[in-house]
Design an enzyme around this catalytic site. Sequence first.
Site, PDB file in Angstrom:
ATOM      1  N   TYR A  97      23.071  15.481 -49.930  1.00  0.00           N
ATOM      2  CA  TYR A  97      22.058  16.543 -50.047  1.00  0.00           C
ATOM      3  C   TYR A  97      22.508  17.782 -49.259  1.00  0.00           C
ATOM      4  O   TYR A  97      22.436  18.912 -49.744  1.00  0.00           O
ATOM      5  CB  TYR A  97      20.764  15.973 -49.493  1.00  0.00           C
ATOM      6  CG  TYR A  97      19.546  16.850 -49.502  1.00  0.00           C
ATOM      7  CD1 TYR A  97      18.593  16.727 -50.503  1.00  0.00           C
ATOM      8  CD2 TYR A  97      19.305  17.759 -48.472  1.00  0.00           C
ATOM      9  CE1 TYR A  97      17.442  17.497 -50.487  1.00  0.00           C
ATOM     10  CE2 TYR A  97      18.164  18.529 -48.448  1.00  0.00           C
ATOM     11  CZ  TYR A  97      17.232  18.390 -49.459  1.00  0.00           C
ATOM     12  OH  TYR A  97      16.096  19.158 -49.435  1.00  0.00           O
TER      13      TYR A  97
ATOM     14  N   GLU B  99       9.976  26.839 -54.157  1.00  0.00           N
ATOM     15  CA  GLU B  99      10.810  26.412 -55.283  1.00  0.00           C
ATOM     16  C   GLU B  99       9.942  25.473 -56.130  1.00  0.00           C
ATOM     17  O   GLU B  99       9.085  24.749 -55.584  1.00  0.00           O
ATOM     18  CB  GLU B  99      12.065  25.694 -54.766  1.00  0.00           C
ATOM     19  CG  GLU B  99      13.089  25.457 -55.871  1.00  0.00           C
ATOM     20  CD  GLU B  99      14.479  25.100 -55.359  1.00  0.00           C
ATOM     21  OE1 GLU B  99      14.701  25.136 -54.134  1.00  0.00           O
ATOM     22  OE2 GLU B  99      15.340  24.769 -56.210  1.00  0.00           O
TER      23      GLU B  99
ATOM     24  N   HIS C 256      16.714  26.938 -47.600  1.00  0.00           N
ATOM     25  CA  HIS C 256      17.797  27.561 -48.340  1.00  0.00           C
ATOM     26  C   HIS C 256      17.333  28.668 -49.261  1.00  0.00           C
ATOM     27  O   HIS C 256      18.134  29.198 -50.034  1.00  0.00           O
ATOM     28  CB  HIS C 256      18.544  26.481 -49.152  1.00  0.00           C
ATOM     29  CG  HIS C 256      17.712  25.882 -50.263  1.00  0.00           C
ATOM     30  ND1 HIS C 256      18.215  25.770 -51.543  1.00  0.00           N
ATOM     31  CD2 HIS C 256      16.444  25.431 -50.341  1.00  0.00           C
ATOM     32  CE1 HIS C 256      17.304  25.240 -52.334  1.00  0.00           C
ATOM     33  NE2 HIS C 256      16.228  25.019 -51.621  1.00  0.00           N
TER      34      HIS C 256
ATOM     35  N   ASP D  42      10.041  22.622 -57.324  1.00  0.00           N
ATOM     36  CA  ASP D  42       9.884  21.199 -57.005  1.00  0.00           C
ATOM     37  C   ASP D  42       8.804  20.977 -55.943  1.00  0.00           C
ATOM     38  O   ASP D  42       8.325  19.858 -55.767  1.00  0.00           O
ATOM     39  CB  ASP D  42      11.214  20.548 -56.579  1.00  0.00           C
ATOM     40  CG  ASP D  42      11.919  21.287 -55.462  1.00  0.00           C
ATOM     41  OD1 ASP D  42      11.829  22.522 -55.414  1.00  0.00           O
ATOM     42  OD2 ASP D  42      12.575  20.624 -54.633  1.00  0.00           O
TER      43      ASP D  42
ATOM     44  N   HIS E  75      17.763  20.104 -59.876  1.00  0.00           N
ATOM     45  CA  HIS E  75      18.184  21.492 -60.125  1.00  0.00           C
ATOM     46  C   HIS E  75      18.690  21.570 -61.565  1.00  0.00           C
ATOM     47  O   HIS E  75      19.849  21.926 -61.803  1.00  0.00           O
ATOM     48  CB  HIS E  75      19.309  21.939 -59.177  1.00  0.00           C
ATOM     49  CG  HIS E  75      18.821  22.409 -57.830  1.00  0.00           C
ATOM     50  ND1 HIS E  75      19.675  22.787 -56.838  1.00  0.00           N
ATOM     51  CD2 HIS E  75      17.588  22.583 -57.331  1.00  0.00           C
ATOM     52  CE1 HIS E  75      18.992  23.152 -55.776  1.00  0.00           C
ATOM     53  NE2 HIS E  75      17.719  23.047 -56.051  1.00  0.00           N
TER      54      HIS E  75
ATOM     55  N   HIS F 249      11.697  15.879 -49.293  1.00  0.00           N
ATOM     56  CA  HIS F 249      12.356  14.927 -50.207  1.00  0.00           C
ATOM     57  C   HIS F 249      12.771  13.697 -49.403  1.00  0.00           C
ATOM     58  O   HIS F 249      13.286  13.823 -48.285  1.00  0.00           O
ATOM     59  CB  HIS F 249      13.636  15.529 -50.808  1.00  0.00           C
ATOM     60  CG  HIS F 249      13.415  16.719 -51.677  1.00  0.00           C
ATOM     61  ND1 HIS F 249      12.835  16.645 -52.921  1.00  0.00           N
ATOM     62  CD2 HIS F 249      13.719  18.023 -51.482  1.00  0.00           C
ATOM     63  CE1 HIS F 249      12.781  17.853 -53.449  1.00  0.00           C
ATOM     64  NE2 HIS F 249      13.307  18.716 -52.595  1.00  0.00           N
TER      65      HIS F 249
ATOM     66  N   HIS G 103       7.595  26.413 -48.918  1.00  0.00           N
ATOM     67  CA  HIS G 103       8.710  26.912 -49.749  1.00  0.00           C
ATOM     68  C   HIS G 103       8.270  26.769 -51.199  1.00  0.00           C
ATOM     69  O   HIS G 103       7.790  25.698 -51.591  1.00  0.00           O
ATOM     70  CB  HIS G 103       9.934  26.044 -49.413  1.00  0.00           C
ATOM     71  CG  HIS G 103      11.075  26.106 -50.353  1.00  0.00           C
ATOM     72  ND1 HIS G 103      11.570  27.267 -50.883  1.00  0.00           N
ATOM     73  CD2 HIS G 103      11.870  25.099 -50.831  1.00  0.00           C
ATOM     74  CE1 HIS G 103      12.614  26.984 -51.642  1.00  0.00           C
ATOM     75  NE2 HIS G 103      12.813  25.683 -51.646  1.00  0.00           N
TER      76      HIS G 103
ATOM     77  N   ASP H 194      12.657  21.311 -47.124  1.00  0.00           N
ATOM     78  CA  ASP H 194      13.943  20.811 -47.641  1.00  0.00           C
ATOM     79  C   ASP H 194      14.882  20.316 -46.533  1.00  0.00           C
ATOM     80  O   ASP H 194      15.698  19.421 -46.765  1.00  0.00           O
ATOM     81  CB  ASP H 194      14.661  21.917 -48.426  1.00  0.00           C
ATOM     82  CG  ASP H 194      14.122  22.064 -49.841  1.00  0.00           C
ATOM     83  OD1 ASP H 194      13.640  21.059 -50.402  1.00  0.00           O
ATOM     84  OD2 ASP H 194      14.199  23.170 -50.393  1.00  0.00           O
TER      85      ASP H 194
HETATM   86 FE1  FEO Z   1      14.350  24.143 -52.288  1.00  0.00          FE
HETATM   87 FE2  FEO Z   1      13.300  20.997 -52.638  1.00  0.00          FE
HETATM   88  O1  FEO Z   1      13.370  22.795 -53.042  1.00  0.00           O
END
Ligand code: FEO
Length: 406
Positions: free
Chosen positions: A200, A88, A153, A90, A30, A233, A86, A172
């Site tokens: 996390y 985001e 999230h 990443d 982030h 992750h 998702h 996530d």
């Molecule tokens: Fe919410 Fe791993 O991105």
Amino acid sequence: MTKGDEIMLLQVKDNVFYTGIRDWELRMFHGHELSTFNGSSYNSYLIRDEKTVLIDTVWSPHSETFLHMLEHEVGFAHIDMIVVNHNEPDHGGSLAALMEKIPNVEIVCSKKGEDIIRKHFQNPDWKFRTVKTGDRISIGKSELVFVDMTMIHWPDSMMTYMTGSNILFSNDAFGQHFCGSSLFADEVDESIVWAEAIKYFAGILAPFTPLIKRKVAEVIALGLPVELIAPSHGVLWRKDPLRIVSKYAEWADDYDEGYVTIAYDTMYQATRKMAEAIGHGIELEGVQMKLFNTALCDQSDLMTDFFRSKGIILGSSTVNNGLLRSLAGVLDELRGHKLKNKIGFAFGSYGWSGEAPKTLWRGLEEAGIKVVLEPVTARYTPSAEELKACRDAGRAFAKHVREEKL
Ligand code: FEO
């Protein structure tokens, strides 16, 4: 479907393979917000059924490696569908580069996911199929079943469940920033995995605990047999996979481990001496405590300890009528994390005006932390009497910690 006879991707289970990137070098995530001392991974998966389905992509700095792997181990022409759980960056960061290769392939995502993808990639001319909880898509012998995870999230977050192999691609949720010597939690040192999993949760998911509580119950109520949880992750949960779901239920339910975290910053050691005296008082009452200098410690680890603590005590010297700057950042993080069911108080040394402890007191209250003692202060160097007052405050606070546990 592969170009060669032998598929060179790591097998996850049955006809599911790993197409993610393990980022051994990553130390901040982030931007520079979260520390990742054990690296991380951007997990992507390939299902080879009658249809070949890609679940999620990877962060854009790794696009070239990712696309090279897909081209050589799968062949772009064989990919029939991309599920974006998702978007985001990443996870969705390589989507544009991939869609240049396969512009007609359908993207399956939530309604909010389509909106976010369109905004991220400047309204591309891609085919979307939006799904919601309970929707199913047949891909051959298996079906994909979707579970909405709005605001766990991001607004677009969802999970994908694969029947037959009974794999939950949880994105996530249930992840960790951890790069392991194996893809699976049961083949690495699980003590590190659990430490990273709670860090996390504390760093990313703690603000959403009321939603997580409801969502975990909803996922359990779906009654889907789960043999493997494959997050986006870290390592995958294969042995007794619902262990991590139970942990999330616990962490989302006013979680604490009964100890106290004292976080302070100090100019000439007076506030440090006060912190140590408060900590001594807490320990004399049989309650455990940890001390952190907020200017020196890792902020993600500090937030993890706040999450695990029952008591949060903040101290700062007063400078320019306010706080030392590291405490200002800590207060802001505490406000954002909305930790539940914590108690605290504030302290600090000063020379003449002495605003810092009151500012910390207000900050604790704004963060939803119940302040149970008046601020404790000392002028210039704390005297023996003032240190005794700190010790006494520590003892009194420890009693609150024990009573509030009842
Ligand atoms: Fe919410 Fe791993 O991105």
